[in-house]
Scaffold this active site. Sequence first.
Site, PDB file in Angstrom:
ATOM      1  CD  GLU A   1      -7.284  -8.237  -0.290  1.00  0.00           C
ATOM      2  OE1 GLU A   1      -6.314  -8.546   0.416  1.00  0.00           O
ATOM      3  OE2 GLU A   1      -7.440  -7.103  -0.758  1.00  0.00           O
TER       4      GLU A   1
ATOM      5  CG  HIS B   1      -6.807  -3.232  -2.480  1.00  0.00           C
ATOM      6  ND1 HIS B   1      -7.354  -2.430  -1.502  1.00  0.00           N
ATOM      7  CD2 HIS B   1      -6.163  -4.239  -1.839  1.00  0.00           C
ATOM      8  CE1 HIS B   1      -7.040  -2.941  -0.315  1.00  0.00           C
ATOM      9  NE2 HIS B   1      -6.324  -4.030  -0.493  1.00  0.00           N
TER      10      HIS B   1
ATOM     11  CE  LYS C   1      -3.550  -2.698   2.258  1.00  0.00           C
ATOM     12  NZ  LYS C   1      -4.693  -2.754   3.175  1.00  0.00           N
TER      13      LYS C   1
END
Length: 242
Positions: free
Chosen positions: A164, A96, A11
């Site tokens: 996720e 993401h 990140k």
Amino acid sequence: MAKPLIVGNWKMFGRCADLAEIGALAAGLGGAVQRIDAVICPPSVYIAAAAALARGGPIAVGAQDCSIEHANAARTGEVSAAMLAEAGARYCIVGHSERRANHGEEGAAVRAKAEAALAAGLIPVVCVGETRPEREAGRAVDAVRAQVREAVPETDLPLAIAYEPVWAIGGDRPPAAAEIAAVHAAVRALNGRARILYGGAVGPANAAEIFAIANVDGALVGRASLKAADFAAIILSHPAAG
Ligand code: PGA
């Protein structure tokens, strides 16, 4: 069984000095890395430096995002998959949940990014996952199925899907094994070729249990990928590490 894939997503953490973790990670993995694909995705500005450090070693470098544009374009602030590949990336995370939440990226845009990554010769890691309200309403599997249908391109090229759950990311507890198994089975039913990774609160203490779940081909790891010792412990807890 597919070769396991374990991807570290730094990140917007990790500075130049932290790239030394790549060498420490390679040293910590020993022979295990021949049987497992291990990847570090640093901020894009560090990809070239990371790739130079990783060259000839067992760790591959990836990107955290790419532009939907395949060719050079007037896209201020964006980086194309071709540029990332040229800088030394071999993988590219797309979709993401932080990009979906903070940049309004949804299904079609995520698919376009995955296609751009494939066109540049990168392996896309397409992220999907339900929100907490979806989980609480019993809609986790349906939500993930819909995201896979929207965002994952049809391709014979290598591609990974990362499940996720949005509510588990950055927390300290992944879903129960049976819950992970149910989602991975549903994703597998839609895509028999992709490697399916689990991500969200993966750490050295729970990785072995997660890797033992059916249809879990690896992991996408956030915080615990920043320190070589933690990330190596996760990778070495995979049964393929022997
Ligand atoms: P976490 O993040 O491992 O810190 O929960 C995972 C991710 O966002 O990819």
